[in-house]
Design a protein around this motif. Structure first.
Motif, PDB file in Angstrom:
ATOM      1  N   THR A  19      28.595  53.553  40.356  1.00 34.46           N
ATOM      2  CA  THR A  19      29.483  53.212  39.786  1.00 34.46           C
ATOM      3  C   THR A  19      29.005  53.521  38.315  1.00 34.46           C
ATOM      4  O   THR A  19      27.201  53.883  38.176  1.00 34.46           O
ATOM      5  N   ASP A  20      28.978  54.090  37.362  1.00 32.02           N
ATOM      6  CA  ASP A  20      28.752  54.080  35.845  1.00 32.02           C
ATOM      7  C   ASP A  20      28.800  52.785  35.476  1.00 32.02           C
ATOM      8  O   ASP A  20      29.696  52.787  34.192  1.00 32.02           O
ATOM      9  N   ARG A  21      27.467  52.621  35.892  1.00 29.02           N
ATOM     10  CA  ARG A  21      27.356  51.834  35.110  1.00 29.02           C
ATOM     11  C   ARG A  21      26.781  50.949  33.619  1.00 29.02           C
ATOM     12  O   ARG A  21      26.645  51.901  32.681  1.00 29.02           O
ATOM     13  N   SER A  22      27.253  49.937  32.587  1.00 28.42           N
ATOM     14  CA  SER A  22      26.941  49.973  31.374  1.00 28.42           C
ATOM     15  C   SER A  22      25.613  49.029  31.105  1.00 28.42           C
ATOM     16  O   SER A  22      25.693  48.240  31.891  1.00 28.42           O
TER      17      SER A  22
ATOM     18  N   THR B 137      27.973  53.767  29.202  1.00 27.74           N
ATOM     19  CA  THR B 137      27.212  54.493  30.328  1.00 27.74           C
ATOM     20  C   THR B 137      26.644  55.714  30.544  1.00 27.74           C
ATOM     21  O   THR B 137      27.115  56.586  29.409  1.00 27.74           O
TER      22      THR B 137
ATOM     23  N   SER C  77      27.912  58.366  31.762  1.00 29.65           N
ATOM     24  CA  SER C  77      29.261  59.497  31.900  1.00 29.65           C
ATOM     25  C   SER C  77      29.749  59.735  30.018  1.00 29.65           C
ATOM     26  O   SER C  77      30.559  59.922  29.552  1.00 29.65           O
TER      27      SER C  77
ATOM     28  N   GLU D  72      16.797  51.408  28.058  1.00 26.51           N
ATOM     29  CA  GLU D  72      17.932  52.309  28.515  1.00 26.51           C
ATOM     30  C   GLU D  72      18.998  53.293  28.235  1.00 26.51           C
ATOM     31  O   GLU D  72      19.369  53.660  28.908  1.00 26.51           O
TER      32      GLU D  72
ATOM     33  N   LEU E 278      19.949  56.626  31.340  1.00 26.65           N
ATOM     34  CA  LEU E 278      21.942  56.843  30.906  1.00 26.65           C
ATOM     35  C   LEU E 278      21.043  58.433  30.654  1.00 26.65           C
ATOM     36  O   LEU E 278      21.995  58.809  30.993  1.00 26.65           O
TER      37      LEU E 278
END
Ligand code: URA
Length: 257
Positions: free
Chosen positions: A2-5, A12, A14, A82, A86
């Protein structure tokens, strides 16, 4: 997958579009200006939550991220962690600083090779015996960028503190009191050839080495504490502008390799 925030930055993977290089100013108000500085193109905002504002731009076709960290180690550590989650692998802090050596001038930039760890956040990532050192490729890119932009660069050791007032031995605070631990410490750092005070480098450099990624720091000199305690609007502008000119040129070099 999943493209989790991530929790704080509201980004995210992406959204980063494969960017692996991030510029890190402290001030959210500086992010847009940095992202719009040549050679960056196609600048646009990605997110803004609390002190964390992120823009993306392109340098020679490659994406580069600009994210504000807020002031000091704790908030910077969240942004760095973070962004690494990413996919960012090269971190370049761009900020302002107070020089403590007489030969350093307003508007010079300081390229940090290593930092005194008077922060607290870095100790949560590695024990205090672990060094806060910049990655040699980032130092080389910053020095080359300063030469390319004709900005005088001083290369050496920085002292990072958790507080602007007592930690940097300032007596013009509310109480005027500097605890004994910090009384006379500026002269000690000066004798030990430390160039400057600022508030994020040690956290970034310790974290980056501990995580196995590249990091470096360039800071524009806005005050020289051997001459004055006062930061004028003109001096602030000169220091900020030169640091940004060097940082964007270095980020473009680092994005290309
Ligand atoms: N930032 C600091 O942390 N100290 C200064 O003196 C100037 C900018």
């Amino acid at each position: 997958m999943t493209d989790r925030s991530v929790y704080h930055l509201a980004l995210t993977a992406s959204m980063l579009d494969g960017a692996t290089v991030a510029l890190l100013p402290g001030d959210p108000g500086r992010v847009e200006g940095i992202a719009r500085t040549a050679p960056f193109t196609e600048a646009r905002e990605l997110a803004h939550k609390r002190e964390y504002r992120t823009w993306i731009a392109r340098a020679a076709g490659r994406p580069v991220i600009v994210t504000s960290t807020g002031i000091g180690g704790p908030s910077a550590s969240i942004a760095i962690d973070e962004l690494a989650q990413l996919g960012v692998r090269t971190f370049l802090r761009v900020g302002t600083t107070g020089a403590i050596q007489p030969h350093v001038d307003i508007g010079d930039v300081i390229v940090t090779t290593g930092a005194v760890r008077l922060d607290g956040a870095s100790t949560h990532y590695a024990p205090i015996e672990y060094p806060a050192v910049a990655h040699h490729e980032v130092v080389a890119a910053l020095v080359a960028a300063a030469a390319e932009r004709d900005v005088p660069a001083r290369v050496g050791i920085t002292c990072t503190t958790d507080t602007f007032y007592p930690g940097q031995e300032r007596y013009d605070s509310f109480s005027g009191y500097v605890p004994r631990r910090f009384q006379g410490i500026t002269e000690e750092w000066r004798r030990l050839h430390v160039l400057n005070y600022e508030m994020e480098a040690a956290t970034l450099l310790t974290m980056a080495s501990a995580m196995g990624v590249r990091a470096g720091c360039v800071a524009g000199v806005v005050v020289n504490r051997t001459r004055s305690e006062h930061v004028s609007a003109d001096d602030l502008h000169r220091g900020e502008a030169n640091a940004v000119r060097v940082a964007v040129a270095a980020a473009a070099r680092l994005a290309a390799c």
